[in-house]
Design an enzyme around this catalytic site. Structure first.
Site, PDB file in Angstrom:
ATOM      1  N   LYS A 112      -7.127  10.988  13.727  1.00 56.65           N
ATOM      2  CA  LYS A 112      -6.075  10.149  13.157  1.00 56.65           C
ATOM      3  C   LYS A 112      -5.149   9.714  14.282  1.00 56.65           C
ATOM      4  O   LYS A 112      -4.438  10.535  14.863  1.00 56.65           O
ATOM      5  CB  LYS A 112      -5.301  10.908  12.082  1.00 56.65           C
ATOM      6  CG  LYS A 112      -4.371   9.999  11.286  1.00 56.65           C
ATOM      7  CD  LYS A 112      -3.859  10.655  10.022  1.00 56.65           C
ATOM      8  CE  LYS A 112      -2.957   9.704   9.248  1.00 56.65           C
ATOM      9  NZ  LYS A 112      -2.426  10.316   8.015  1.00 56.65           N
ATOM     10  N   ASP A 137      -1.855  -1.141  15.972  1.00 53.43           N
ATOM     11  CA  ASP A 137      -2.503  -0.631  17.179  1.00 53.43           C
ATOM     12  C   ASP A 137      -3.420   0.555  16.900  1.00 53.43           C
ATOM     13  O   ASP A 137      -4.090   1.060  17.804  1.00 53.43           O
ATOM     14  CB  ASP A 137      -1.466  -0.256  18.243  1.00 53.43           C
ATOM     15  CG  ASP A 137      -0.472   0.812  17.771  1.00 53.43           C
ATOM     16  OD1 ASP A 137      -0.734   1.478  16.753  1.00 53.43           O
ATOM     17  OD2 ASP A 137       0.570   0.977  18.438  1.00 53.43           O
ATOM     18  N   ARG A 175     -11.570   8.540  -1.532  1.00 50.75           N
ATOM     19  CA  ARG A 175     -10.287   8.418  -2.219  1.00 50.75           C
ATOM     20  C   ARG A 175     -10.478   7.627  -3.516  1.00 50.75           C
ATOM     21  O   ARG A 175     -11.486   6.939  -3.700  1.00 50.75           O
ATOM     22  CB  ARG A 175      -9.287   7.652  -1.325  1.00 50.75           C
ATOM     23  CG  ARG A 175      -9.234   8.150   0.107  1.00 50.75           C
ATOM     24  CD  ARG A 175      -8.872   6.996   1.066  1.00 50.75           C
ATOM     25  NE  ARG A 175      -8.987   7.413   2.463  1.00 50.75           N
ATOM     26  CZ  ARG A 175      -7.964   7.784   3.212  1.00 50.75           C
ATOM     27  NH1 ARG A 175      -6.752   7.769   2.720  1.00 50.75           N
ATOM     28  NH2 ARG A 175      -8.155   8.157   4.455  1.00 50.75           N
ATOM     29  N   GLY A 225      -8.532   0.421   4.000  1.00 50.31           N
ATOM     30  CA  GLY A 225      -9.458   1.032   4.944  1.00 50.31           C
ATOM     31  C   GLY A 225      -8.742   1.877   5.977  1.00 50.31           C
ATOM     32  O   GLY A 225      -7.510   1.926   6.055  1.00 50.31           O
ATOM     33  N   ASP A 258      -4.722   5.064  -2.565  1.00 47.24           N
ATOM     34  CA  ASP A 258      -5.531   5.255  -1.362  1.00 47.24           C
ATOM     35  C   ASP A 258      -5.215   6.577  -0.676  1.00 47.24           C
ATOM     36  O   ASP A 258      -5.920   6.966   0.264  1.00 47.24           O
ATOM     37  CB  ASP A 258      -5.343   4.096  -0.384  1.00 47.24           C
ATOM     38  CG  ASP A 258      -3.883   3.871  -0.020  1.00 47.24           C
ATOM     39  OD1 ASP A 258      -3.114   3.496  -0.920  1.00 47.24           O
ATOM     40  OD2 ASP A 258      -3.506   4.074   1.155  1.00 47.24           O
TER      41      ASP A 258
END
Length: 494
Positions: free
Chosen positions: A103, A115, A173, A81, A244
């Site tokens: 991102k 994080d 993906r 994910g 992925d």
């Protein structure tokens, strides 16, 4: 930005809604006018900066992280994910709707104790490579901007966080289909729902029935093969070809420790975590096929195995045909085959392709054994008079005898060139003078880290927008890297 929310509204259960966390003292490090035009934006402004740094909410944005799985270095990870990427929605552009993702926007349910941040160096690299590949006409996701901050994050040491604003025609993906086929085993309804959505959104010429599924997978195979053919033709190593990181549209996607070849090496590895060379430059075509096999396995509830195998069997042909087309253009061979000999039979064309592929392979072998720069050597064809024995290509060679043997066959294949200047212009139109060499990106990153100066980043980005042009004042950017910059191997950390 004007958003639509088709993925968010139609695929409940395929994501988690999560809001990005702001970064402090946001500031523009890089901005792409070319990417902005794709979604109808013009120049950056303060309010957009606050929205894309998560300090203000963007009107119409939904904010979510997608769930998927994937094969990483050959082993299946059941649940991955978006661990540091948060999607706002699909921004409506003049010709297409592009997903907008932050991102480095903070933690999500898929961050796996991380994080959710991206460090400045990785954000800058993704921004640069996304736009550089687009300018080289390679299928790719895009980068609207990179935003810096003074927010500290810790990797090997303390660094600062940044956000890359990624644009993608789709974030779907191979790993999405693996997740709903393997991890949620037996959930064929969701697998079908995802396939139907993918086809209706991105393959609208196809039906969502058995015949449509078969044709869809064929097109995914073809698009993936063509993308990798582009990579091989320009000397680009992705570095982390996990499933992925494979776009269902055949776009270059999810950049980590990528690199362009400097000295040509088939076994070049750009990822320091790739100890066995699984994703070495010369392995990419085979890995592409392996990844498609994993996708095929995931699609067996929707498509019969025989049909999947038949599509997979076309991969090699798609790959070789497209790679050869690109390399024939680069070496000046493409015009000969059909224009001068329109009566060639299919068998004769196949034999010609085989000989051309051998000619190309022998040329890259010459580059490797003579330790020559890939990009600069191809650019030399823009200086070449095919009728002459003298050339800067020959002057670069150590093993001149082998080059002369190759060059004689090459000259015979090209034939007579009536307009040398025009032939040279055609070569320069497909062989870039400038690529994103890792040491150039590193110099831009160091300038930001040490002086807070993004001028090198801006200059490099502007240069890479027009990689085929001469740029007389920028000649140093086309030179082979200094010793410290040769064959840099990069980290996955972000």
């Amino acid at each position: 930005m004007r958003f639509k929310q088709d993925f968010f509204e139609q695929l409940t259960g395929f994501y988690s809604q999560v809001y990005p966390q702001p970064i402090s003292n946001p500031h523009w490090l890089g901005w792409s006018d070319d990417a902005a035009a794709l979604i109808g934006l013009s120049k950056p402004n303060d309010e957009l900066l606050m929205q894309l740094s998560a300090n203000h909410a963007a009107d119409g944005a939904s904010y979510y992280a997608q769930v998927y799985s994937g094969h990483q270095f050959g082993g299946y990870t059941p649940r991955l994910g978006d661990g540091r990427s948060i999607i706002l929605g699909e921004a409506i552009g003049p010709h297409y709707a592009w997903d907008v993702a932050l991102k480095g926007g903070g933690p999500t349910p898929y961050s796996r104790m991380g994080d959710g941040r991206a460090v400045m160096r990785s954000a800058v690299r993704e921004f640069l490579i996304s736009e550089a590949l687009a300018a080289l006409h390679v299928p790719t996701s895009r980068a609207l901007a990179v935003i810096g901050s003074d927010l500290p994050v810790w990797r090997e040491g303390q660094e600062t966080a940044a956000i890359t604003v990624r644009l993608a025609k789709s974030h779907i993906r191979f790993g999405h289909f693996e997740y709903f086929s393997y991890t949620e085993k037996g959930n064929n309804a969701k697998l079908k729902q995802l396939a139907d959505f993918t086809i209706s959104q991105h393959f609208p010429h196809l039906s969502t029935d058995k015949a449509g599924y078969i044709q869809w997978f064929n097109e995914v195979v073809a698009a993936t093969a063509k993308m990798i053919a582009h990579w091989q033709s320009i000397g680009f190593a992705h570095g982390v070809m996990n499933t992925d990181n494979m776009s269902i549209l055949g776009d270059s996607f999810d950049f980590g420790p990528f690199a362009f070849l400097d000295t040509f090496k088939e076994d070049f590895i750009c990822n320091h975590s790739d100890h066995e060379g699984r994703y070495a430059f010369g392995q990419q075509p085979g890995v592409g096929f392996w990844n498609l096999q994993r996708l095929a396995q995931a699609l067996t509830p929707l498509i019969a195995s025989d049909d999947l195998v038949q599509a997979l069997n076309q991969y090699q042909r798609y790959l070789v045909d497209h790679y050869l087309l690109l390399m024939e253009q680069k070496l000046g061979l493409a015009e000969v085959k059909f224009a001068q000999e329109p009566s060639l039979t299919d068998e004769a064309i196949a034999e010609q392709q085989k000989q051309d592929l051998q000619l190309v392979g022998e040329f890259t072998t010459l580059l490797e054994t003579n330790q020559l720069d890939y990009t600069n050597s191809l650019r030399r064809f823009g200086e070449l008079d095919v009728s002459s024995q003298k050339s800067s290509l020959r002057d670069d060679m150590v093993d001149v005898a082998k080059f002369d043997h190759w060059f004689a066959r090459y000259q015979q294949r090209v034939g007579k060139v009536d307009d040398v200047a025009n032939w040279q212009r055609d070569r320069n139109a497909v062989n870039p003078k400038y690529i994103l060499r890792n040491y150039l990106a590193q110099e831009a990153i160091i300038a930001i880290e040490e002086q807070g100066d993004n001028s090198k980043l801006v200059q490099l980005h502007q240069l890479l927008r027009h990689p085929f042009n001469q740029h007389p004042t920028m000649e140093d950017f086309a030179k082979r890297p200094p010793e410290w910059g040769q064959g840099l191997i990069m980290s996955c950390s972000s």
